[in-house]
Motif scaffolding. Sequence first.
Motif, PDB file in Angstrom:
ATOM      1  N   ILE A 190       0.820  -1.217   0.000  1.00 23.79           N
ATOM      2  CA  ILE A 190       0.000   0.000   0.000  1.00 23.79           C
ATOM      3  C   ILE A 190       0.853   1.266   0.000  1.00 23.79           C
ATOM      4  N   ASP A 191       0.195   2.348  -0.353  1.00 19.78           N
ATOM      5  CA  ASP A 191       0.856   3.628  -0.554  1.00 19.78           C
ATOM      6  C   ASP A 191       1.120   4.302   0.795  1.00 19.78           C
ATOM      7  N   MET A 192       2.396   4.382   1.173  1.00 23.50           N
ATOM      8  CA  MET A 192       2.710   4.925   2.485  1.00 23.50           C
ATOM      9  C   MET A 192       2.557   6.439   2.552  1.00 23.50           C
ATOM     10  N   GLU A 193       2.609   7.101   1.393  1.00 22.92           N
ATOM     11  CA  GLU A 193       2.524   8.572   1.403  1.00 22.92           C
ATOM     12  C   GLU A 193       1.199   9.045   1.973  1.00 22.92           C
ATOM     13  N   LEU A 217      -7.078  -1.656   0.809  1.00 26.10           N
ATOM     14  CA  LEU A 217      -7.135  -3.110   0.794  1.00 26.10           C
ATOM     15  C   LEU A 217      -8.423  -3.633   0.153  1.00 26.10           C
ATOM     16  N   ALA A 218      -9.325  -2.692  -0.181  1.00 27.50           N
ATOM     17  CA  ALA A 218     -10.655  -3.114  -0.630  1.00 27.50           C
ATOM     18  C   ALA A 218     -10.631  -4.198  -1.710  1.00 27.50           C
ATOM     19  N   PRO A 219      -9.814  -4.049  -2.773  1.00 29.18           N
ATOM     20  CA  PRO A 219      -9.851  -5.101  -3.813  1.00 29.18           C
ATOM     21  C   PRO A 219      -9.474  -6.470  -3.271  1.00 29.18           C
ATOM     22  N   VAL A 220      -8.475  -6.513  -2.385  1.00 33.76           N
ATOM     23  CA  VAL A 220      -8.058  -7.799  -1.835  1.00 33.76           C
ATOM     24  C   VAL A 220      -9.125  -8.355  -0.898  1.00 33.76           C
ATOM     25  N   LEU A 292     -18.198  -6.088  -8.461  1.00 35.89           N
ATOM     26  CA  LEU A 292     -17.944  -5.062  -7.451  1.00 35.89           C
ATOM     27  C   LEU A 292     -16.512  -4.570  -7.535  1.00 35.89           C
ATOM     28  N   ARG A 293     -15.609  -5.533  -7.688  1.00 35.24           N
ATOM     29  CA  ARG A 293     -14.192  -5.203  -7.698  1.00 35.24           C
ATOM     30  C   ARG A 293     -13.829  -4.375  -8.912  1.00 35.24           C
ATOM     31  N   GLU A 294     -14.400  -4.761 -10.058  1.00 40.42           N
ATOM     32  CA  GLU A 294     -14.058  -4.015 -11.267  1.00 40.42           C
ATOM     33  C   GLU A 294     -14.635  -2.614 -11.239  1.00 40.42           C
ATOM     34  N   ARG A 295     -15.822  -2.481 -10.617  1.00 45.67           N
ATOM     35  CA  ARG A 295     -16.398  -1.155 -10.492  1.00 45.67           C
ATOM     36  C   ARG A 295     -15.522  -0.292  -9.585  1.00 45.67           C
TER      37      ARG A 295
ATOM     38  N   VAL B 284      -3.121 -10.525  -5.111  1.00 50.34           N
ATOM     39  CA  VAL B 284      -2.970  -9.091  -4.906  1.00 50.34           C
ATOM     40  C   VAL B 284      -2.944  -8.330  -6.230  1.00 50.34           C
ATOM     41  N   LYS B 285      -2.242  -8.901  -7.203  1.00 52.44           N
ATOM     42  CA  LYS B 285      -2.163  -8.210  -8.501  1.00 52.44           C
ATOM     43  C   LYS B 285      -3.312  -8.614  -9.410  1.00 52.44           C
ATOM     44  N   GLY B 286      -3.525  -9.943  -9.523  1.00 53.43           N
ATOM     45  CA  GLY B 286      -4.515 -10.439 -10.498  1.00 53.43           C
ATOM     46  C   GLY B 286      -5.882  -9.988 -10.075  1.00 53.43           C
TER      47      GLY B 286
END
Lengths: 297, 286
Positions: A190-193, A217-220, A292-295, B284-286
């Motif tokens: 994840i983006d630490m900035e 983390l939502a997609p995962v 959902l993920r693709e949206r 994580v990527k796919g």
Amino acid sequence: MSVRPSLRRSWRRQALPLLFVLPALLVYALFVLWPFVNTIHYSLTDWDGAQPVKNFIGLANYRDMFADPLMWLSLRHNLIWIALGTLTPVVIGLVLANLVWSGVKGRTLFRTIFFMPVVLASVVVGIIWHWIYHPLFGPINVVLRNVGLEQVARGWLGDYDWALYALLLAGLWAYFGFCFVILLAALQGIDMELHDAAMIDGAGSFKRFWHVTVPQLAPVLTMLTAFTLIGGFNVFDIIFVTTKGGPANATDVLATYTYRQAFTLNEAGYGATLTMMITVLSLVASYTFITLRERGQ
Amino acid sequence: MRSATLPRASGRRGAFLLTLIKYAILVMVAILCLMPFVWVWSSAFKPSLEIADTPLSLPREPTLQNFANAWVQGRFAKYFTNSVIVTVPIVGFTLLLSSLAGYAFARHYFRGRQTLFYAFLLGLTLPFTSIMIPLYYTLRDTGLLGTYWAMIIPQTAIGLPFGIFIMRAFFQSLPRELEDSGRVDGCNEFGVFWRVMLPLTAPGMVTLGIFSFLGAWNSFLLPLIFMQRESLRPLVVGLMFFQSRYTRDFALIMAGATIISVPVIVVYIIFQRQFIQGLTAGAVKG
């Protein structure tokens, strides 16, 4: 060689790649796609696996299924399994991944240990927990007796009210490490900035976690949920090895019920209909989450 | 709630306490993960009487008798051989077919590529339950039931979608120039694949090989249905029937569980880097 160059090119472009795909395609089509088409066909018949003819009976099996109290009971158990078995391991995995990610010594060691139960055959998991819950010398009851909680000790897997939850705990033990490993890897990416920016703005650690980490983390999380849902509609091994759906159907789920109908009672037609129930639920669950993920992206 | 922010003023003692709690939680979970393993593996070395007496302690007089009994009378020697006989070709075929197809999907444009790829992706979400009943009767009618092929072919088939998915990703990550240089050097199309590209995907093959091994070794429902003959049972199914037969001989069952779980844990610990990389790359990527 008088083959025209364009022909050669189209051989290289079209036929050759197909030759590479062909072996896999043949095996996959014959042993996955074709049986799936047949499942749909069987579900419209009253075939018992022995008759030479499969009688077409339309949607009669489906009508029976929706009126079958055991199907509904099994589905209820699947839904309990999913409700508790999806949320809990993801939450535990997320908390532990955060602890490890925040910087500890022995990160790899913890990862190795937490993941060990995941690679174990679910039959072995079932057998281990079968004995952990053993009424006489299972460790849980031994400990309960030693601390004077004799009346709480029981044959956990033989208890109508407790058996399903006892198995769920075993399933949780064998699965949370999977969520942990996936979430830890996601955290490392994840983006630490954003995190630092939120810290400068005065956001506390919980707020940063909830508003900065979790959205990233939502997609995962979506993927994990889809994965667990499919697993939850198909849970079989751990239950079959320990209770076979008993006592008195207390731990029956769709897959154990289907197995009995199809392979003990040889109801190929009705078994296939039950299978279609599992299939539709699994596919709907996964496609909902993929969408959902693709949206989200 | 504002109080979520930790008061910085509490300084080093607070930080120390937090670290302590953090480690306490992690160590406790680690113990919960390991305890069943220790318990099973140590019980396997206990004489049966000792288990009834002191079920939770470590073995006082370790013995190999349980393993000998499981191996010979429990026929674990046979089940172990069966597991190896089906697992080796399953891993081999999965690697071969997945890398061939994955290469074509990653490196070539051809008519119907998208459709075919989606057809394979469907298999990623289709559970085994969806196909098991007709598959059983197909195997019966083709005479494959009652042979090792009844497990080898279907287990390979259901592993292909994931295998192709992984191998395609690995082939996509290779630079185009390599392929062209292979062609310039006079390789034919198959040579480019076999001698130039395939060796470069070795890490991918290792990852897929481990997944395929674990999937085949641990597979339960499939052999339960398709390998019903006692002489064909793999370890996992053997252990299940073993458990119902010797239901009171705890030590013997634990020896059986140990025989199954040790190879898996050894493979996992040796290859865990590749295994976890493959797992997380896909997720994580796919």
